[in-house]
Design an enzyme around this catalytic site. Sequence first.
Site, PDB file in Angstrom:
ATOM      1  N   TYR A  67       0.835  -1.205   0.000  1.00 15.46           N
ATOM      2  CA  TYR A  67       0.000   0.000   0.000  1.00 15.46           C
ATOM      3  C   TYR A  67       0.869   1.254   0.000  1.00 15.46           C
ATOM      4  O   TYR A  67       0.599   2.212  -0.734  1.00 15.46           O
ATOM      5  CB  TYR A  67      -0.921  -0.011   1.225  1.00 15.46           C
ATOM      6  CG  TYR A  67      -1.836   1.184   1.312  1.00 15.46           C
ATOM      7  CD1 TYR A  67      -2.941   1.298   0.478  1.00 15.46           C
ATOM      8  CD2 TYR A  67      -1.612   2.184   2.248  1.00 15.46           C
ATOM      9  CE1 TYR A  67      -3.792   2.392   0.555  1.00 15.46           C
ATOM     10  CE2 TYR A  67      -2.455   3.293   2.340  1.00 15.46           C
ATOM     11  CZ  TYR A  67      -3.550   3.381   1.493  1.00 15.46           C
ATOM     12  OH  TYR A  67      -4.382   4.477   1.577  1.00 15.46           O
ATOM     13  N   ILE A  83      -8.866   9.573   8.676  1.00 18.89           N
ATOM     14  CA  ILE A  83     -10.158  10.152   8.328  1.00 18.89           C
ATOM     15  C   ILE A  83     -11.271   9.253   8.865  1.00 18.89           C
ATOM     16  O   ILE A  83     -11.232   8.028   8.705  1.00 18.89           O
ATOM     17  CB  ILE A  83     -10.311  10.315   6.800  1.00 18.89           C
ATOM     18  CG1 ILE A  83      -9.126  11.106   6.233  1.00 18.89           C
ATOM     19  CG2 ILE A  83     -11.634  10.986   6.467  1.00 18.89           C
ATOM     20  CD1 ILE A  83      -8.992  12.516   6.779  1.00 18.89           C
ATOM     21  N   ALA A 127       2.337   1.774  -3.425  1.00 18.45           N
ATOM     22  CA  ALA A 127       1.336   2.234  -4.389  1.00 18.45           C
ATOM     23  C   ALA A 127       1.027   3.712  -4.203  1.00 18.45           C
ATOM     24  O   ALA A 127       0.941   4.475  -5.183  1.00 18.45           O
ATOM     25  CB  ALA A 127       0.066   1.403  -4.245  1.00 18.45           C
ATOM     26  N   LYS A 128       0.871   4.141  -2.959  1.00 15.07           N
ATOM     27  CA  LYS A 128       0.515   5.539  -2.716  1.00 15.07           C
ATOM     28  C   LYS A 128       1.700   6.471  -2.956  1.00 15.07           C
ATOM     29  O   LYS A 128       1.520   7.611  -3.398  1.00 15.07           O
ATOM     30  CB  LYS A 128      -0.021   5.700  -1.291  1.00 15.07           C
ATOM     31  CG  LYS A 128      -1.412   5.097  -1.098  1.00 15.07           C
ATOM     32  CD  LYS A 128      -2.425   5.706  -2.058  1.00 15.07           C
ATOM     33  CE  LYS A 128      -3.833   5.212  -1.799  1.00 15.07           C
ATOM     34  NZ  LYS A 128      -4.823   5.826  -2.719  1.00 15.07           N
TER      35      LYS A 128
END
Length: 223
Positions: free
Chosen positions: A129, A162, A132-133
Amino acid sequence: IDLPGREQAGEGADQAEQRTGGNREPEKCLESLECWHFLQHRFGNPELGDVRVLVNNAGMAVLGEMDALGDLERLDLGDWQRSLERNLTSAFLVTRAFLLGMKARGYGRIVNVASTTGAVSAVAGDTAYAAAKAGMVGFTRAIALEAAPHGVTVNAIAPGWIATGSQSEREAAAGLRAPVRRSGSPEEIAALIEFLVSPGASYIVGQLIVADGGNSIIEDHNA
């Protein structure tokens, strides 16, 4: 995706559903070349659609499946590839479908939703992750340079913790440790995106804007 009218958007959605067998699951659509050929034909051609705003917001989870956490030596190649497809390749495919039309019309706004993970920080065991980011930021900057001469701005945002419907208890607790002592809201992230796609943001190009309540700037976590 921002279209001139609801009827036009509805027509495109119906046609896409027919061409993909009525299956709107993101991961299966991603694997369908016919789906992406349709998107590029329907919306990428300046004569067939007037797409002005694109927000690449897909990622993190598909059908309730989260990226697996674990040490690198235990990371399966299939899990690595699925995470990159879900969080980075999806943005590449959609942007490629719509950018041509934006450039031809001399106007467009693209906002890529990255993350503080990978771009400014990391979580142990969340390698795919994070990669990818972080890749989303490089993708944003390269496309921004290509698109800017054509009146198209491309930027990225990096949300922190969030309070969405998928936020875990651990993530909520982490949000309470941010300098603002809370998680952000989806409305706050939407407001940032709304600004970046507005005329007032026309001179902001290829930037990563962090919205994490100050969490990434803490030097002494004991203070």
